[in-house]
Structures are given as structure tokens and as C-alpha cells.
Scaffold this motif. Sequence first.
Motif, PDB file in Angstrom:
ATOM      1  N   SER A 121      -9.529   0.968  -6.175  1.00 50.73           N
ATOM      2  CA  SER A 121      -9.638  -0.404  -6.779  1.00 50.73           C
ATOM      3  C   SER A 121      -8.966  -1.460  -5.558  1.00 50.73           C
ATOM      4  O   SER A 121      -8.292  -0.742  -4.382  1.00 50.73           O
ATOM      5  N   PRO A 122      -9.091  -2.633  -5.550  1.00 48.32           N
ATOM      6  CA  PRO A 122      -8.505  -3.492  -4.513  1.00 48.32           C
ATOM      7  C   PRO A 122      -6.937  -3.340  -4.625  1.00 48.32           C
ATOM      8  O   PRO A 122      -6.264  -3.902  -3.679  1.00 48.32           O
ATOM      9  N   GLN A 123      -6.475  -2.735  -5.487  1.00 49.42           N
ATOM     10  CA  GLN A 123      -5.051  -2.302  -5.359  1.00 49.42           C
ATOM     11  C   GLN A 123      -4.559  -1.079  -4.486  1.00 49.42           C
ATOM     12  O   GLN A 123      -3.572  -0.972  -4.461  1.00 49.42           O
ATOM     13  N   SER A 124      -5.591  -0.500  -3.713  1.00 48.29           N
ATOM     14  CA  SER A 124      -4.948   0.443  -2.959  1.00 48.29           C
ATOM     15  C   SER A 124      -4.455   0.117  -1.757  1.00 48.29           C
ATOM     16  O   SER A 124      -4.369  -1.145  -1.501  1.00 48.29           O
ATOM     17  N   ALA A 125      -3.539   1.081  -1.426  1.00 50.68           N
ATOM     18  CA  ALA A 125      -2.284   0.817  -0.298  1.00 50.68           C
ATOM     19  C   ALA A 125      -3.208   0.180   0.811  1.00 50.68           C
ATOM     20  O   ALA A 125      -2.810  -1.135   1.391  1.00 50.68           O
ATOM     21  N   LYS A 126      -4.345   0.724   1.371  1.00 54.05           N
ATOM     22  CA  LYS A 126      -5.204   0.139   2.679  1.00 54.05           C
ATOM     23  C   LYS A 126      -5.623  -1.352   2.326  1.00 54.05           C
ATOM     24  O   LYS A 126      -5.678  -2.139   3.190  1.00 54.05           O
ATOM     25  N   ALA A 127      -6.315  -1.226   0.989  1.00 50.41           N
ATOM     26  CA  ALA A 127      -6.733  -2.677   0.927  1.00 50.41           C
ATOM     27  C   ALA A 127      -5.863  -3.991   0.932  1.00 50.41           C
ATOM     28  O   ALA A 127      -5.963  -4.946   1.341  1.00 50.41           O
ATOM     29  N   GLN A 128      -4.906  -3.474   0.244  1.00 50.70           N
ATOM     30  CA  GLN A 128      -3.644  -4.300  -0.123  1.00 50.70           C
ATOM     31  C   GLN A 128      -3.165  -4.716   1.598  1.00 50.70           C
ATOM     32  O   GLN A 128      -2.865  -6.069   1.884  1.00 50.70           O
ATOM     33  N   HIS A 129      -2.847  -3.859   2.320  1.00 47.03           N
ATOM     34  CA  HIS A 129      -2.601  -4.027   3.819  1.00 47.03           C
ATOM     35  C   HIS A 129      -3.250  -4.948   4.266  1.00 47.03           C
ATOM     36  O   HIS A 129      -3.177  -5.834   5.178  1.00 47.03           O
ATOM     37  N   MET A 130      -4.602  -4.436   4.279  1.00 47.25           N
ATOM     38  CA  MET A 130      -5.525  -5.377   5.005  1.00 47.25           C
ATOM     39  C   MET A 130      -5.692  -6.821   4.535  1.00 47.25           C
ATOM     40  O   MET A 130      -5.536  -7.698   5.427  1.00 47.25           O
ATOM     41  N   ALA A 131      -5.606  -6.951   3.166  1.00 49.50           N
ATOM     42  CA  ALA A 131      -5.609  -8.156   2.607  1.00 49.50           C
ATOM     43  C   ALA A 131      -4.283  -9.308   3.075  1.00 49.50           C
ATOM     44  O   ALA A 131      -4.447 -10.241   3.385  1.00 49.50           O
ATOM     45  N   ARG A 132      -3.245  -8.542   3.139  1.00 46.54           N
ATOM     46  CA  ARG A 132      -2.033  -9.111   3.584  1.00 46.54           C
ATOM     47  C   ARG A 132      -2.010  -9.709   4.960  1.00 46.54           C
ATOM     48  O   ARG A 132      -1.786 -10.742   5.396  1.00 46.54           O
ATOM     49  N   HIS A 133      -2.656  -8.691   6.006  1.00 49.86           N
ATOM     50  CA  HIS A 133      -2.891  -8.918   7.289  1.00 49.86           C
ATOM     51  C   HIS A 133      -3.639 -10.057   7.568  1.00 49.86           C
ATOM     52  O   HIS A 133      -3.162 -11.023   8.390  1.00 49.86           O
ATOM     53  N   VAL A 134      -4.778 -10.008   6.781  1.00 49.22           N
ATOM     54  CA  VAL A 134      -5.731 -11.217   6.965  1.00 49.22           C
ATOM     55  C   VAL A 134      -5.137 -12.449   6.610  1.00 49.22           C
ATOM     56  O   VAL A 134      -5.321 -13.412   7.259  1.00 49.22           O
ATOM     57  N   ALA A 145      -4.808  13.819  14.462  1.00 48.85           N
ATOM     58  CA  ALA A 145      -4.361  15.098  13.963  1.00 48.85           C
ATOM     59  C   ALA A 145      -3.379  14.693  12.753  1.00 48.85           C
ATOM     60  O   ALA A 145      -2.707  13.843  12.791  1.00 48.85           O
ATOM     61  N   GLY A 146      -3.338  15.810  11.935  1.00 46.19           N
ATOM     62  CA  GLY A 146      -2.604  15.648  10.755  1.00 46.19           C
ATOM     63  C   GLY A 146      -3.143  14.416   9.752  1.00 46.19           C
ATOM     64  O   GLY A 146      -4.357  14.286   9.689  1.00 46.19           O
ATOM     65  N   GLY A 147      -2.304  13.589   9.054  1.00 46.32           N
ATOM     66  CA  GLY A 147      -2.760  12.634   8.230  1.00 46.32           C
ATOM     67  C   GLY A 147      -3.016  13.118   6.984  1.00 46.32           C
ATOM     68  O   GLY A 147      -3.111  14.427   6.435  1.00 46.32           O
ATOM     69  N   ASP A 148      -3.954  12.319   6.077  1.00 46.71           N
ATOM     70  CA  ASP A 148      -4.207  12.602   4.902  1.00 46.71           C
ATOM     71  C   ASP A 148      -5.457  11.965   4.357  1.00 46.71           C
ATOM     72  O   ASP A 148      -5.936  10.749   5.159  1.00 46.71           O
ATOM     73  N   HIS A 149      -5.890  12.238   3.219  1.00 48.33           N
ATOM     74  CA  HIS A 149      -7.133  11.229   3.072  1.00 48.33           C
ATOM     75  C   HIS A 149      -6.899   9.835   2.677  1.00 48.33           C
ATOM     76  O   HIS A 149      -7.738   8.994   2.903  1.00 48.33           O
ATOM     77  N   ALA A 150      -5.588   9.664   2.295  1.00 47.22           N
ATOM     78  CA  ALA A 150      -5.366   8.257   1.897  1.00 47.22           C
ATOM     79  C   ALA A 150      -5.221   7.513   3.289  1.00 47.22           C
ATOM     80  O   ALA A 150      -5.056   5.939   3.273  1.00 47.22           O
ATOM     81  N   LEU A 151      -5.088   8.111   4.305  1.00 39.73           N
ATOM     82  CA  LEU A 151      -4.834   7.486   5.557  1.00 39.73           C
ATOM     83  C   LEU A 151      -3.498   6.727   5.447  1.00 39.73           C
ATOM     84  O   LEU A 151      -3.556   5.530   6.076  1.00 39.73           O
ATOM     85  N   SER A 152      -2.510   7.446   5.351  1.00 37.37           N
ATOM     86  CA  SER A 152      -1.221   6.751   5.098  1.00 37.37           C
ATOM     87  C   SER A 152      -0.739   6.156   6.198  1.00 37.37           C
ATOM     88  O   SER A 152       0.161   5.084   6.325  1.00 37.37           O
TER      89      SER A 152
END
Length: 200
Positions: free
Chosen positions: A21-34, A177-184
Motif C-alpha cells: 500500500s502507500p503505507q509501505s516504508a519505501k513509499a513513505q520515505h519517498m513521499a517525505r523526501h519529495v 550484496a545481502g539486503g532483503d525483498h523490502a529493500l530496507s
Amino acid sequence: MVEPAPMVTTHLLYLHGFRSSPQSAKAQHMARHVAQQHPRVHFWCPQLPPSPRAAMELVEQGICGWPQANMAVVGSSLGGYYASWVAQQTGCPSVVLNPAVDPARDLARYIGEQTAWHDPAQRLFFRAEYIDELHALDVRGCPPAGPELALIAQGDELLDWREMAARYAQARQIVRAGGDHALSEFPALLPQVVDFLNLA
């Protein structure tokens, strides 16, 4: 350093992944940065319906008035698959984050009722006909219509990073290298994304 897209981006579309959803961490981080750093940029992250066809109809309606020469799209997981389709229709730059390569194959086992990732109380129903709708959006045989950047985590626990890298072989790639699907680690990668998008 990743080379930026040639045009200045004034309109940015963000597409979330399956069960997200738009509540995902990446979406929220992108929205705040913009909002904080690029207030002149029009940012839109719609809640996508489960139907791929309905999801892309919603997107088409939402961006129909956007200047195609100054828009870009970012998509995560299934949203990355969608983003490639949007980029193919508009010719705009795209950024894909651990993108789904063959969701028609991978999501077949999820047919039926599912819970929303960010709110288990919410239910969605993934119907069998959605598989054909996903096939209809497959642009893997088409050359990139615009600049592409792919962020890929080798530690993705859901998708094969090698398949992602092969699918986006013509894109600029940041393979971690490493990381996860959520791209933390997305916050640390955001400056390179912003540079590529050339946000106004």
C-alpha cells in the motif's frame, strides 16, 4: 554515480507491490523526501486494486494530464513490473526496486483471499483471471522506452536477484550484496535514485 535522466522530473508516480500500500516504508520515505526536498514535484502513490487491469486503468486515468516529457515512475516488486509497463506506454524514466519479473508465474499460488501486508484486518481477493491480466502487461520483449534504473538486493528472500538482473540487463543497475525483498536500505540508496530521476 548513476547518470540522471535527461529531463527534469516534475511529476513522480510511485507504484507499490502485491498486498502492499502507500503505507509501505519505501513509499513513505519517498513521499517525505519529495515533500521536504522537492516541493515543486507532484508526487502520487495510489492504492492499487488487486486486479492488474484495474490498477493500470487507475494509473492511466491519474496520469493522463501529466507532461510525459517531465514524468517518471518508481515501482517496487509487482509495482516494478507495473512501472515497466507504464514506462513503455509513456517513454518516461523508471526506477524498479527488487522488481517482479514474472508475476503471472509467481502469484498463481496466491489465488484466493489474502491479507494486506500493512493491515492484516484488510482483505483482498486475488482472482484466477488476474493471471491473464498480468500476462497482458508483460513488456519483457520490448526494448526500454526510457532510461531505467534497477535496484536489486542479492539477499531478496522472495525473488531471484539473478532473474531480475537478467531482465533489466539494459538498465543501469545497483546490485547490493545481502539486503532483503523490502529493500530496507532504501534510505541510503535514495540519493542515487533522486539523482537518476533529476527531480525538480
